[in-house]
Design a protein around this motif. Structure first.
Motif, short mmCIF file in Angstrom:
data_model
loop_
_atom_site.label_atom_id
_atom_site.label_comp_id
_atom_site.label_asym_id
_atom_site.label_seq_id
_atom_site.Cartn_x
_atom_site.Cartn_y
_atom_site.Cartn_z
N ILE A 173 3.15 -2.39 7.28
CA ILE A 173 3.27 -2.87 5.81
C ILE A 173 4.93 -2.83 5.63
CG2 ILE A 173 2.55 -3.03 3.51
CD1 ILE A 173 0.29 -1.15 4.44
N SER A 174 5.72 -3.46 6.31
CA SER A 174 6.99 -3.03 6.11
C SER A 174 7.77 -3.11 4.88
CB SER A 174 7.92 -4.03 7.15
OG SER A 174 9.29 -3.85 7.14
N ARG A 175 7.43 -4.19 4.12
CA ARG A 175 8.00 -4.42 2.73
C ARG A 175 7.68 -3.45 1.66
NH1 ARG A 175 8.64 -10.27 -0.13
NH2 ARG A 175 10.16 -9.57 -1.92
N TYR A 176 6.14 -3.27 1.60
CA TYR A 176 5.66 -2.31 0.68
C TYR A 176 5.13 -0.94 1.21
CZ TYR A 176 5.63 -6.90 -1.83
OH TYR A 176 6.32 -7.88 -2.59
N TRP A 177 5.48 -0.63 2.11
CA TRP A 177 5.17 0.58 2.82
C TRP A 177 5.26 1.93 1.93
CZ3 TRP A 177 7.79 5.04 3.03
CH2 TRP A 177 9.33 5.12 2.87
N TRP A 178 6.43 2.06 1.10
CA TRP A 178 6.52 2.97 0.34
C TRP A 178 5.59 3.12 -1.01
CZ3 TRP A 178 7.57 1.93 -5.04
CH2 TRP A 178 7.83 1.07 -5.47
N LEU A 179 5.21 1.65 -1.67
CA LEU A 179 4.19 1.77 -2.43
C LEU A 179 2.81 2.23 -2.04
CD1 LEU A 179 3.27 0.82 -5.25
CD2 LEU A 179 3.05 -1.41 -4.55
N VAL A 180 2.47 1.75 -0.78
CA VAL A 180 0.99 2.27 -0.19
C VAL A 180 1.16 3.58 -0.01
CG1 VAL A 180 -0.41 1.94 1.66
CG2 VAL A 180 0.75 -0.01 0.57
N GLY A 181 2.42 4.00 0.75
CA GLY A 181 2.79 5.59 0.85
C GLY A 181 2.42 6.53 -0.40
N SER A 182 2.93 5.75 -1.68
CA SER A 182 2.80 6.73 -2.66
C SER A 182 1.51 6.46 -3.10
CB SER A 182 3.88 6.16 -3.76
OG SER A 182 3.36 4.81 -4.20
N LEU A 183 0.64 5.57 -2.97
CA LEU A 183 -0.72 5.69 -3.66
C LEU A 183 -1.48 6.65 -2.37
CD1 LEU A 183 -1.20 1.85 -3.90
CD2 LEU A 183 -1.16 3.83 -5.79
N LEU A 184 -1.30 6.69 -1.12
CA LEU A 184 -1.72 7.50 -0.26
C LEU A 184 -1.61 8.92 -0.55
CD1 LEU A 184 -1.64 5.70 3.03
CD2 LEU A 184 -3.59 5.91 1.64
N PHE A 185 -0.33 9.14 -1.11
CA PHE A 185 0.06 10.42 -1.54
C PHE A 185 -0.76 10.96 -2.52
CE2 PHE A 185 2.83 13.28 -3.89
CZ PHE A 185 2.94 14.50 -3.12
N SER A 186 -0.70 10.25 -3.43
CA SER A 186 -1.52 10.44 -4.49
C SER A 186 -2.93 10.84 -4.31
CB SER A 186 -1.65 9.39 -5.79
OG SER A 186 -0.28 9.04 -6.28
N LEU A 187 -3.48 10.02 -3.52
CA LEU A 187 -4.77 10.38 -3.07
C LEU A 187 -4.96 11.69 -2.18
CD1 LEU A 187 -7.87 9.47 -2.57
CD2 LEU A 187 -7.18 8.32 -0.55
#
Length: 414
Positions: A173-187
């Motif tokens: 998810i090259s473009r939105y990795w940071w957004l998914v990463g922040s969601l996974l971090f929250s989880l």
């Protein structure tokens, strides 16, 4: 090979700014630790000057060890990323296999291993040796090593899992990795807050409900007065590791609990224990764990968005990401967490101050509240006149005298 060229001038400037700010904070911290101001004679109202001098000596070495350790970690990662030899090492790792994921895992493990080896002497000195010679550690050397290996094993598993997920995100998810990463971090934060008290903490200590006693009666009375439904108040066998006394509030949902060290129950008076429990109920009443969770999620979102900028030189488009990316991530996280320490600790100090006020309101016993602060400080050799910069930068609780003065100002006799 990924290098920082002219097109990344702004990014290199951001890295330079971050490293410079870290250097300034580290230097100010070190100067404050090495050359503290003379002890304020006014502390003699509550403590002897001899005790204050002794506490200052006890706190002297750990502060220097902390900042030296930090500088070595930053120095290692900076060398690894920006030196010629560091780039050669990563090239050798790439040459070990054509399997991208094997190379990525080897890079994660290698950086983790070196960082752990760098940290080991500092962990041993501050966590065991220094505590032992001052009489605070109750562990044998074997017991300390067992706990250390448990901690290290947990850290290895989490680092490896986090690293693999990170490389999956930046590649898939090259473009939105940071957004998914922040969601996974929250989880992950939610999972950690929920399961850590019931899965990880029991690996190191035994927890059991407080037996029926005057203390449990007192807890029920405080809870009724505070309008709280306190489910679990547990005793922890902290005496197997330390003489320090403490208590804390942790967990979310069904895992919410107040945990009290057995050292507190054995060595402190009932009014002092009451003040401690009322303080932890203050955290419960103010939903501090939930607020901390939400702030952690917001902080994670901000950090991940900053990382997209800082890590851009190691995030080439339309190609697999290099193993150096993991070192860049580790360095960026250390720097960002370090420079944001004053903000994080200011929030924590305010939460602790509010819990102190709640405790005073609930108990109405100012002498017991002050006696608790005095005894905690004496028994743990808390710095009674800490350097102002170190308080601002790294204290997650207000200093002892500040807490006492705040309680005195807040007290409103019935």
């Amino acid at each position: 090979m990924i290098t920082i060229g002219n097109s990344f001038r702004r990014i290199s400037q951001a890295w330079f700014l971050l490293l410079s700010l870290t250097a300034v904070f580290a230097l100010l911290y070190l100067i404050s630790a090495l050359f503290p101001r003379p002890i304020d004679p006014s502390i003699s109202k509550y403590f002897s000057l001899a005790l204050a001098e002794k506490a200052r000596i006890y706190n002297y070495a750990p502060r220097i060890v902390y900042i030296v350790h930090l500088c070595l970690q930053i120095g290692f990662l900076t060398w690894l990323l920006f030196s010629t030899r560091g780039r050669i090492l990563f090239q050798r790792v790439r040459n070990l296999s054509r399997n991208y994921w094997l190379v990525s895992v080897l890079s994660i493990l290698a950086i983790w291993l070196v960082s752990t080896l760098i940290s080991l002497p500092f962990s041993y000195y501050s966590g065991y040796y220094w505590q032992k010679i001052w009489g605070f550690s109750t562990q044998s050397q074997v017991a300390w090593w067992i706990d250390y290996l448990k901690n290290t094993s947990i850290d290895l598993v989490l680092s490896l899992a986090g690293g693999i997920i990170f490389f999956l995100l930046v590649n898939k998810i090259s473009r939105y990795w940071w957004l998914v990463g922040s969601l996974l971090f929250s989880l992950w934060l939610v999972v950690e807050y929920f399961f850590w008290p019931i899965i990880v903490s029991p690996i190191f200590n035994h927890f059991e409900p407080l037996p029926k006693s005057a203390i449990t009666t007192m807890v029920n009375e405080l809870a009724h007065k505070a309008g709280l439904n306190v489910g679990s108040v547990l005793e922890m066998d902290a005496s197997k590791q330390t003489t320090f006394a403490n208590a804390y509030f942790t967990g979310v949902g069904s895992t919410k609990r107040i945990v009290i060290y057995d050292t507190l129950l054995k060595n402190y008076s009932l009014p002092e224990i009451k003040a401690v429990i009322a303080h932890e109920m203050g955290h419960w009443r103010h939903n501090d764990v939930a607020h901390g969770l939400l702030l952690g999620m917001a902080g994670g979102f901000i950090v991940f968005s900053i990382l997209t900028f800082l890590l851009k030189p190691w995030l080439p488009k339309n190609s697999t990401k290099p193993p150096e990316l993991w070192a860049a991530l580790q360095l960026a996280l250390i720097l960002l967490l370090f420079v944001s320490s004053p903000l994080q600790n200011a929030i924590s100090r305010q939460m602790e101050r509010n819990a102190d006020y709640f405790s005073l309101e609930l108990t109405g016993n100012l002498p017991a509240e002050i006696q608790l602060q005095e005894d905690l400080a004496r028994n743990s050799l808390t710095d009674l006149d800490p350097p102002g910069f170190i308080v601002w930068f790294s204290y997650d609780h207000p200093p002892t005298l500040t807490r006492i003065h705040d309680l005195e100002r807040e007290y409103r006799p019935n």
